[in-house]
Write a protein that holds these residues in place. Structure first.
Motif, PDB file in Angstrom:
ATOM      1  N   UNK A 193       2.020  17.700  -2.288  1.00  0.00           N
ATOM      2  CA  UNK A 193       2.251  16.301  -1.902  1.00  0.00           C
ATOM      3  C   UNK A 193       1.317  15.938  -0.742  1.00  0.00           C
ATOM      4  N   UNK A 194       1.256  14.645  -0.434  1.00  0.00           N
ATOM      5  CA  UNK A 194       0.347  14.163   0.600  1.00  0.00           C
ATOM      6  C   UNK A 194       1.127  13.612   1.783  1.00  0.00           C
ATOM      7  N   UNK A 195       0.532  13.774   2.961  1.00  0.00           N
ATOM      8  CA  UNK A 195       1.201  13.306   4.181  1.00  0.00           C
ATOM      9  C   UNK A 195       0.192  12.623   5.107  1.00  0.00           C
ATOM     10  N   UNK A 211       0.824  -1.216   0.000  1.00  0.00           N
ATOM     11  CA  UNK A 211       0.000   0.000   0.000  1.00  0.00           C
ATOM     12  C   UNK A 211       0.854   1.261   0.000  1.00  0.00           C
ATOM     13  N   UNK A 212       1.938   1.235   0.782  1.00  0.00           N
ATOM     14  CA  UNK A 212       2.813   2.412   0.892  1.00  0.00           C
ATOM     15  C   UNK A 212       3.533   2.659  -0.442  1.00  0.00           C
ATOM     16  N   UNK A 213       3.954   1.566  -1.105  1.00  0.00           N
ATOM     17  CA  UNK A 213       4.671   1.719  -2.371  1.00  0.00           C
ATOM     18  C   UNK A 213       3.728   2.107  -3.518  1.00  0.00           C
ATOM     19  N   UNK A 214       2.483   1.635  -3.456  1.00  0.00           N
ATOM     20  CA  UNK A 214       1.527   1.898  -4.537  1.00  0.00           C
ATOM     21  C   UNK A 214       1.007   3.343  -4.507  1.00  0.00           C
ATOM     22  N   UNK A 215       0.859   3.894  -3.315  1.00  0.00           N
ATOM     23  CA  UNK A 215       0.270   5.225  -3.167  1.00  0.00           C
ATOM     24  C   UNK A 215       1.342   6.199  -2.689  1.00  0.00           C
ATOM     25  N   UNK A 216       1.362   7.356  -3.290  1.00  0.00           N
ATOM     26  CA  UNK A 216       2.446   8.303  -3.037  1.00  0.00           C
ATOM     27  C   UNK A 216       2.099   9.275  -1.910  1.00  0.00           C
ATOM     28  N   UNK A 217       2.720   9.042  -0.750  1.00  0.00           N
ATOM     29  CA  UNK A 217       2.528   9.946   0.387  1.00  0.00           C
ATOM     30  C   UNK A 217       3.714   9.812   1.344  1.00  0.00           C
ATOM     31  N   UNK A 218       3.919  10.847   2.132  1.00  0.00           N
ATOM     32  CA  UNK A 218       4.944  10.800   3.181  1.00  0.00           C
ATOM     33  C   UNK A 218       4.264  10.323   4.455  1.00  0.00           C
ATOM     34  N   UNK A 264       2.032  11.639  20.623  1.00  0.00           N
ATOM     35  CA  UNK A 264       0.595  11.493  20.878  1.00  0.00           C
ATOM     36  C   UNK A 264      -0.144  12.828  20.795  1.00  0.00           C
ATOM     37  N   UNK A 265      -1.323  12.789  20.136  1.00  0.00           N
ATOM     38  CA  UNK A 265      -2.228  13.937  20.115  1.00  0.00           C
ATOM     39  C   UNK A 265      -3.518  13.512  20.809  1.00  0.00           C
ATOM     40  N   UNK A 266      -4.011  14.357  21.678  1.00  0.00           N
ATOM     41  CA  UNK A 266      -5.175  13.977  22.495  1.00  0.00           C
ATOM     42  C   UNK A 266      -6.437  13.784  21.673  1.00  0.00           C
ATOM     43  N   UNK A 267      -6.563  14.504  20.563  1.00  0.00           N
ATOM     44  CA  UNK A 267      -7.831  14.510  19.830  1.00  0.00           C
ATOM     45  C   UNK A 267      -7.881  13.545  18.647  1.00  0.00           C
ATOM     46  N   UNK A 268      -6.751  12.972  18.253  1.00  0.00           N
ATOM     47  CA  UNK A 268      -6.783  12.064  17.101  1.00  0.00           C
ATOM     48  C   UNK A 268      -5.617  11.084  17.137  1.00  0.00           C
ATOM     49  N   UNK A 269      -5.837   9.929  16.479  1.00  0.00           N
ATOM     50  CA  UNK A 269      -4.785   8.908  16.373  1.00  0.00           C
ATOM     51  C   UNK A 269      -3.925   9.114  15.131  1.00  0.00           C
ATOM     52  N   UNK A 270      -4.528   9.726  14.104  1.00  0.00           N
ATOM     53  CA  UNK A 270      -3.798   9.927  12.850  1.00  0.00           C
ATOM     54  C   UNK A 270      -4.513  10.942  11.980  1.00  0.00           C
ATOM     55  N   UNK A 271      -3.836  11.370  10.907  1.00  0.00           N
ATOM     56  CA  UNK A 271      -4.528  12.220   9.942  1.00  0.00           C
ATOM     57  C   UNK A 271      -3.877  12.152   8.563  1.00  0.00           C
ATOM     58  N   UNK A 272      -4.655  12.614   7.584  1.00  0.00           N
ATOM     59  CA  UNK A 272      -4.214  12.653   6.184  1.00  0.00           C
ATOM     60  C   UNK A 272      -4.435  14.073   5.700  1.00  0.00           C
ATOM     61  N   UNK A 273      -3.411  14.637   5.007  1.00  0.00           N
ATOM     62  CA  UNK A 273      -3.582  16.003   4.488  1.00  0.00           C
ATOM     63  C   UNK A 273      -2.753  16.216   3.232  1.00  0.00           C
ATOM     64  N   UNK A 274      -3.212  17.195   2.461  1.00  0.00           N
ATOM     65  CA  UNK A 274      -2.461  17.637   1.283  1.00  0.00           C
ATOM     66  C   UNK A 274      -1.599  18.805   1.738  1.00  0.00           C
TER      67      UNK A 274
END
Length: 198
Positions: A48-50, A20-27, A33-43
């Motif tokens: 580029x995407x992170x 999945x990491x190799x197929x899709x281009x993102x950092x 730790x963040x109190x309000x979320x476990x993870x996020x996706x952004x442009x």
């Protein structure tokens, strides 16, 4: 793009995640730790995407959060602007999770609530009380209890404030701030410190 994410996920999941990491281009960044979320996706401003994932998650939470965020990326690639947790994302997330629904990756005590959750995934796994509990090994952090473990009428501390536990409503519990007498709804799996009144 190789990353130390391999140290954060179950060994048997590594080949699928590598794909999945190799197929899709993102950092991919592993962050504190963040109190309000476990993870996020952004442009990013450079186009580029992170994806960022909290470093305090156990391997089962980390894997689920990572695939959740990759699903946002794939949804963006396929559909452009779509509802963040709408039907397009749900379909993509369900599809991406299929290879991981295996007892060599998730133990049976997580697999069962995970399969139920994936029938109609929510924005946060914490919204699913059974899955949230199973992902944490059904145990609170040392020295703490889950709100649902506090007896009705009992007292607990959360973020330096004392509350009195009240009645349960489905997955949330009414609790009263002792100082202000205001009532708040707590998710039943919030970790708190029990306080014994005199």
């Amino acid at each position: 793009m190789k990353s130390d994410y391999q140290n954060y996920i179950p060994i048997k999941a590594i080949p699928f995640v590598d794909f999945l990491v190799e197929k899709h281009s993102f950092a991919l960044k592993i962050v504190n730790e963040r109190a309000t979320k476990h993870g996020d996706f952004r442009k990013l401003p450079n186009g580029k995407f992170q994806i960022t994932i909290n470093n305090n998650l156990n391997k089962y939470q980390f894997l689920l959060t990572l695939v959740h965020e990759i699903a946002h990326h794939v949804t963006h690639e396929k559909f452009g602007r779509a509802q963040p947790h709408g039907k397009e994302w749900k379909t993509v997330f369900q599809h991406l999770m299929l290879p991981f629904l295996h007892p060599e990756i998730y133990p049976p005590e997580i697999l069962r609530p995970l399969a139920t959750y994936l029938k109609n995934p929510k924005a946060s796994t914490d919204a699913d009380a059974k899955l949230s509990l199973a992902l944490r090994g059904n145990e609170a952090e040392s020295g703490k209890l889950f709100v649902f473990n506090i007896p009705n009428g009992g007292f607990f501390e959360f973020k330096n404030t004392i509350y009195k536990r009240g009645n349960q409503r489905r997955t949330r519990i009414e609790c009263q701030n002792i100082k202000t007498h205001k009532n708040y709804l707590f998710h039943q799996n919030v970790e708190v410190t029990e306080v014994f009144s005199n």
